[in-house]
Design a protein around this motif. Sequence first.
Motif, mmCIF file in Angstrom:
data_model
loop_
_atom_site.group_PDB
_atom_site.id
_atom_site.type_symbol
_atom_site.label_atom_id
_atom_site.label_comp_id
_atom_site.label_asym_id
_atom_site.label_seq_id
_atom_site.Cartn_x
_atom_site.Cartn_y
_atom_site.Cartn_z
ATOM 1 N N ARG A 232 47.920 41.515 30.176
ATOM 2 C CA ARG A 232 46.658 41.978 30.754
ATOM 3 C C ARG A 232 46.879 42.202 32.249
ATOM 4 N N CYS A 233 46.839 43.465 32.667
ATOM 5 C CA CYS A 233 46.962 43.834 34.073
ATOM 6 C C CYS A 233 45.565 44.161 34.604
ATOM 7 N N PHE A 234 45.392 44.090 35.921
ATOM 8 C CA PHE A 234 44.059 44.274 36.478
ATOM 9 C C PHE A 234 44.094 45.180 37.700
ATOM 10 N N ALA A 235 43.111 46.088 37.742
ATOM 11 C CA ALA A 235 42.886 46.923 38.911
ATOM 12 C C ALA A 235 41.536 46.523 39.500
ATOM 13 N N TRP A 236 41.453 46.509 40.814
ATOM 14 C CA TRP A 236 40.197 46.081 41.448
ATOM 15 C C TRP A 236 40.145 46.558 42.899
ATOM 16 N N VAL A 237 38.956 46.434 43.481
ATOM 17 C CA VAL A 237 38.796 46.648 44.918
ATOM 18 C C VAL A 237 38.404 45.312 45.543
ATOM 19 N N LYS A 238 38.649 45.168 46.819
ATOM 20 C CA LYS A 238 38.488 43.879 47.492
ATOM 21 C C LYS A 238 37.087 43.309 47.326
ATOM 22 N N SER A 239 36.067 44.158 47.442
ATOM 23 C CA SER A 239 34.691 43.671 47.365
ATOM 24 C C SER A 239 34.284 43.258 45.959
ATOM 25 N N GLY A 240 35.166 43.438 44.983
ATOM 26 C CA GLY A 240 34.846 43.076 43.611
ATOM 27 C C GLY A 240 35.277 41.685 43.212
ATOM 28 N N MET A 241 36.044 40.990 44.082
ATOM 29 C CA MET A 241 36.551 39.663 43.758
ATOM 30 C C MET A 241 36.403 38.754 44.974
ATOM 31 N N ALA A 242 36.185 37.452 44.711
ATOM 32 C CA ALA A 242 36.067 36.496 45.815
ATOM 33 C C ALA A 242 36.876 35.242 45.519
ATOM 34 N N LEU A 243 37.534 34.740 46.539
ATOM 35 C CA LEU A 243 38.209 33.454 46.491
ATOM 36 C C LEU A 243 37.411 32.498 47.365
#
Length: 291
Positions: A232-243
Amino acid sequence: MSLEITTAFVDQFKANVSMLSQQKGSRLSGLVMNEPITGRSGYVEQIGPTATVTRTSRHGDSPLVSTPHDRRRIFLEDEEWGDLIDKADRVRTLIDPTNPYAVNAGWAFGRAKDDKIITAFDAAALTGENGTTSTAYDTANDIGSASSNDGLTLAKLISAKSLFGTYDIDPDEQLNLAVSQKQIDDLLAITEIKSADFNHVKALVEGKVDTYMGFKFVRTQRLPKSSTDVRRCFAWVKSGMALGVGMEPAARIAERPDKSFSTYVYMSMCLGASRLEEKKVVRIFCDETPD
């Protein structure tokens, strides 16, 4: 000579680990939102889109547009690291940023950050006013399937990029793509007969560039893989994920009477991660069945 473990040693070791964790240990944390959190959990506030109101008369009432609000809740977990040093004199070497103990701890915490982010890509996100509503990953954003029988193809990259365009994701946001080495190898094999792309992908494999087709490629072997060898690979933009970071690395160095008074080096950190918006994360299934 008596063992003197000063605060300066502890603080310097902590600083060295933080530096290593930021620079070498994590490959994904710089590509997501980093949110400081106080307590065992915290919220990331969100505001939804609104629309203008057409004025239809002179001297009419002023419009009142209700701005939609949402939030994502991030729960934190404690991550720990510890090791024993046999000789007391080795304690003083901990202030050296190249010391293997600092390097080892820094990389471990960096990997912990990446594991939190990777898990959150397609895990259920906690939403709503109290963060008690479970919002599942949107499978409409899947490219391929869990039974996929092909690797990473140009068609999959085009489909992923098309999804972000369809959702009208800000074109100024960098598209990121986490893949394993096998997916990069797949691209090289495909483009070998396409001379226009071959040299660029070859440069990607050699580490000379890290972008292709608008995606910033991040290689990591920590992405989940099924028992049938589908990654499972993932594509995203910065504003879509939070740490979420509740506590930066905290260090202690002390003697352990139960270990013949060897020196124990201990660190802990409080972390959590969440997907912030379903439209900003795309999951790509890639087959890695050995030839």
